[in-house]
Design a protein around this motif. Structure first.
Motif: not given
Length: 284
Positions: A108-114, A166-169, A216-222
């Motif tokens: 599983r891969i979980r990713v956030f992109e701001g 994928a968690l996007l803004t 979460l801010s504008a960073s990339t988080l995986v």
């Protein structure tokens, strides 16, 4: 068992360290028996070097492993030595290659992109636009990056596919680094992929009206998660102004990032509403 050399090497180092502890052996017993230094053992269990095959055989003799477990560990060592597809891409740095390997071996891969669309969801035209904004941009380099990114995306539709969350803004949906038409195509592509019968892709959007506490801010988080049978913990990667690099659950920053992810997920629209918003933005 994983087919990713990077994950196999990581798992091998973890299992050897765990076996030493389970057998009640101190490091001196290992180094004296096998006639190597503490520095070498430290490099092995911290995944800085791959243990030599004859040394591994002697170590497994010392551990007195049953044949089936012994074969598994030798297979891990064999997989860790294999040539991977990302090794053919000269433009990929060490961290980028490790990310490719973790993606390839994760369950599983979980990713956030701001602000942007995550790499595994990008269409080639979107990726090219991002590469052109790089001051070190070159056509040759862009072609290789685009090709590598497309190769990475195969994990989403392989058999079985990696579970991808994928968690996007909403800002990432509306940002147009490649122009209006490309962004429209990009958003439809994501929505189609989320509904693809051979993929396991979930997209959630944090709307503009969300509680500030979930941003979460504008960073990339995986986060990369692995099957319990792999003996591996999750691992996180954050790319920001102050990058934290690769972190595991025992690290305090990992716990903070996990909490931030959980809050963001709770504060996002559900999957159905997120896709409706995504489609709506694409048609505006």
């Amino acid at each position: 068992m994983t087919s990713s050399p990077i994950v196999a090497r990581w798992e091998l180092s973890r299992r050897l360290d765990s076996l030493r502890k389970e057998r009640g052996l101190d490091v001196k017993a290992i180094t004296d028996h096998l006639d190597f230094s503490r520095n070498y053992w430290s490099a092995v269990i911290n995944d800085r070097t791959l243990i030599a095959p004859d040394t591994l055989e002697k170590l497994l003799d010392l551990f007195e492993l049953p044949d089936n477990e012994r074969r598994q560990i030798m297979e891990l060592r064999s997989t860790a030595k294999k040539h991977a597809w990302w090794d053919d891409y000269q433009r990929l740095g060490g961290d980028s290659k490790r990310i490719c390997g973790l993606e390839d071996g994760a369950s599983r891969i979980r990713v956030f992109e701001g602000q942007l669309i995550p790499g595994l969801l990008q269409i080639p035209l979107y990726t090219r636009a991002l590469m052109k904004s790089d001051p070190k941009h070159s056509t040759l380099g862009t072609d290789e990056v685009v090709a590598a990114r497309q190769r990475r995306q195969e994990v989403l539709t392989r058999d079985p596919p990696v579970a991808y969350e994928a968690l996007l803004t909403e800002g990432a949906l509306r940002q147009q680094p490649a122009g209006l038409e490309v962004q429209r195509e990009q958003l439809h592509y994501i929505a189609d992929l989320a509904e693809h019968p051979n993929a396991d892709v979930t997209v959630r959007v944090i709307p503009f009206a969300a509680d500030p506490g979930v941003i979460l801010s504008a960073s990339t988080l995986v986060f990369f998660d692995f099957e319990p049978t792999s003996h591996l913990s999750s691992i996180s990667w954050q790319e920001a102004i102050r990058p934290l690099g690769f972190l595991e659950p025992g690290h305090e920053d990992f716990r903070h990032l996990e909490h931030a992810w959980t809050q963001g997920w709770k504060g996002s629209l559900n999957a159905e509403d997120s896709l409706q918003l995504l489609r709506r933005v694409a048609t505006e």
